[in-house]
Design a protein around this motif. Sequence first.
Motif, PDB file in Angstrom:
ATOM      1  N   LYS A  73       0.980  -1.650   0.216  1.00  0.00           N
ATOM      2  CA  LYS A  73      -0.142   0.099  -0.408  1.00  0.00           C
ATOM      3  C   LYS A  73       1.019   1.513   0.139  1.00  0.00           C
ATOM      4  CE  LYS A  73      -4.075  -2.445   2.357  1.00  0.00           C
ATOM      5  NZ  LYS A  73      -4.764  -2.373   4.059  1.00  0.00           N
ATOM      6  N   PHE A  74       2.405   0.679  -0.637  1.00  0.00           N
ATOM      7  CA  PHE A  74       3.267   1.955   0.106  1.00  0.00           C
ATOM      8  C   PHE A  74       3.356   3.319  -0.777  1.00  0.00           C
ATOM      9  CE2 PHE A  74       6.781   4.727   0.003  1.00  0.00           C
ATOM     10  CZ  PHE A  74       6.724   5.551   1.165  1.00  0.00           C
ATOM     11  N   ASP A  75       2.478   4.695  -0.947  1.00  0.00           N
ATOM     12  CA  ASP A  75       3.024   4.848  -2.148  1.00  0.00           C
ATOM     13  C   ASP A  75       3.529   6.201  -1.376  1.00  0.00           C
ATOM     14  OD1 ASP A  75       2.145   7.262  -3.719  1.00  0.00           O
ATOM     15  OD2 ASP A  75       0.299   7.537  -3.076  1.00  0.00           O
ATOM     16  N   VAL A  76       5.381   6.790  -2.754  1.00  0.00           N
ATOM     17  CA  VAL A  76       6.163   6.848  -2.500  1.00  0.00           C
ATOM     18  C   VAL A  76       5.345   8.554  -3.243  1.00  0.00           C
ATOM     19  CG1 VAL A  76       6.419   6.769  -4.890  1.00  0.00           C
ATOM     20  CG2 VAL A  76       7.862   7.413  -3.290  1.00  0.00           C
ATOM     21  N   SER A  77       4.586   8.767  -3.962  1.00  0.00           N
ATOM     22  CA  SER A  77       3.971  10.682  -4.072  1.00  0.00           C
ATOM     23  C   SER A  77       4.076  10.927  -2.267  1.00  0.00           C
ATOM     24  CB  SER A  77       3.223   9.851  -5.485  1.00  0.00           C
ATOM     25  OG  SER A  77       1.582   9.697  -4.209  1.00  0.00           O
ATOM     26  N   LYS A  78       3.932  10.484  -1.348  1.00  0.00           N
ATOM     27  CA  LYS A  78       2.817  10.848  -0.300  1.00  0.00           C
ATOM     28  C   LYS A  78       4.221  11.398   0.344  1.00  0.00           C
ATOM     29  CE  LYS A  78      -1.546   9.619  -0.707  1.00  0.00           C
ATOM     30  NZ  LYS A  78      -2.606  10.495  -1.115  1.00  0.00           N
ATOM     31  N   ASN A  79       4.920  11.517   0.322  1.00  0.00           N
ATOM     32  CA  ASN A  79       6.987  12.090   0.511  1.00  0.00           C
ATOM     33  C   ASN A  79       6.332  11.602   1.828  1.00  0.00           C
ATOM     34  OD1 ASN A  79       8.783  13.334   0.350  1.00  0.00           O
ATOM     35  ND2 ASN A  79       7.734  15.433   0.690  1.00  0.00           N
ATOM     36  N   VAL A  80       6.364  10.793   2.585  1.00  0.00           N
ATOM     37  CA  VAL A  80       6.618  10.074   3.549  1.00  0.00           C
ATOM     38  C   VAL A  80       7.938   8.793   4.100  1.00  0.00           C
ATOM     39  CG1 VAL A  80       5.350   8.437   5.261  1.00  0.00           C
ATOM     40  CG2 VAL A  80       4.376   9.975   4.101  1.00  0.00           C
ATOM     41  N   SER A 168      -3.565   8.658  10.760  1.00  0.00           N
ATOM     42  CA  SER A 168      -3.262   9.497   9.790  1.00  0.00           C
ATOM     43  C   SER A 168      -1.986   8.797  10.283  1.00  0.00           C
ATOM     44  CB  SER A 168      -3.300  11.080   9.546  1.00  0.00           C
ATOM     45  OG  SER A 168      -1.861  11.705   9.131  1.00  0.00           O
ATOM     46  N   THR A 169      -1.457   8.570   8.754  1.00  0.00           N
ATOM     47  CA  THR A 169      -0.176   8.124   8.266  1.00  0.00           C
ATOM     48  C   THR A 169       1.010   9.135   7.657  1.00  0.00           C
ATOM     49  OG1 THR A 169      -0.744   7.105   6.433  1.00  0.00           O
ATOM     50  CG2 THR A 169      -0.549   5.541   8.757  1.00  0.00           C
ATOM     51  N   GLU A 170       0.682  10.243   7.626  1.00  0.00           N
ATOM     52  CA  GLU A 170       1.542  11.130   6.429  1.00  0.00           C
ATOM     53  C   GLU A 170       2.260  12.231   7.183  1.00  0.00           C
ATOM     54  OE1 GLU A 170      -1.552  12.715   3.882  1.00  0.00           O
ATOM     55  OE2 GLU A 170      -2.599  10.023   2.958  1.00  0.00           O
ATOM     56  N   THR A 171       2.648  11.695   7.695  1.00  0.00           N
ATOM     57  CA  THR A 171       3.506  12.078   8.873  1.00  0.00           C
ATOM     58  C   THR A 171       5.076  11.354   9.181  1.00  0.00           C
ATOM     59  OG1 THR A 171       4.166  13.318  11.065  1.00  0.00           O
ATOM     60  CG2 THR A 171       3.063  11.345  10.473  1.00  0.00           C
TER      61      THR A 171
END
Length: 260
Positions: A73-80, A168-171
């Motif tokens: 599920k990892f999305d490299v575009s999320k910049n995380v 949220s995991t976007e940090t």
Amino acid sequence: MSKQLSPKFKDYTNTFFSQAEPLSAEKRNELILTYTPLIKYIAARLAARLPAQVSLDDLISCGIIGLIDAINKFDVSKNVQFKTYAEFRVKGAMLDELRALDWVPRSVRRKTTDLEKAYADIEKKMGRPATDEEVAQTMGLALDDFYKLLDETKSVSFMDIEFLRQKSTETSDPTLAETFAMDDRDPFTAINLSQIRELIADAISDLPEKEKLTVSLYYQEELTMKEIGEVLGYTESRISQMHSKAMFRLRTKLKKTLAN
């Protein structure tokens, strides 16, 4: 003081992930091997606060499933960073397994509820944190028996706070609130992550100083109970009791705030 005990990995995001190409089987296996020490670290840290009947190997197995889920599920575009995302998924998988097991006896949960009520009643009456002597007296216990009760219920108090669900995991720099996961039966599900952060921060600020320091060293600096004892000059058992008391106070304060 800032000691980081968690395994340190190079950020392999750019090495393994590409927006243009899916991971090959070889790269997936390499990534799993690379992050296996992280899984073992998280599992051991959870298991250290749980009864012996909870299998470390089972937690590790769940962690591997969580890691595979993170890879998928990892999305490299999320910049995380992948490590940050993987930690969330690994720990979440382990906590989900613990929740499904329902390993806490009803008698222990009942004692946990009684302790929480004692803290709430005293702190409402006194307008300040309850002392050990006051809680023991309220529950009709000798002080030594009160400390034994804290030891008996420590797993529940620990896991109830761990079950504050990270929203949220976007940090790239998780706060204390973001390291927690939430039980769906818990009233905390009614509020969003930003409110949880504020409530927990306020509740922690009201803790007695030694308990506040224990919580900070355990969750933010990631020291073990034994290491915290060495820093503060107490036994590991005493630090564990401080942690349990802090968790009861936090739950009491949060429930009171949410009820208003």
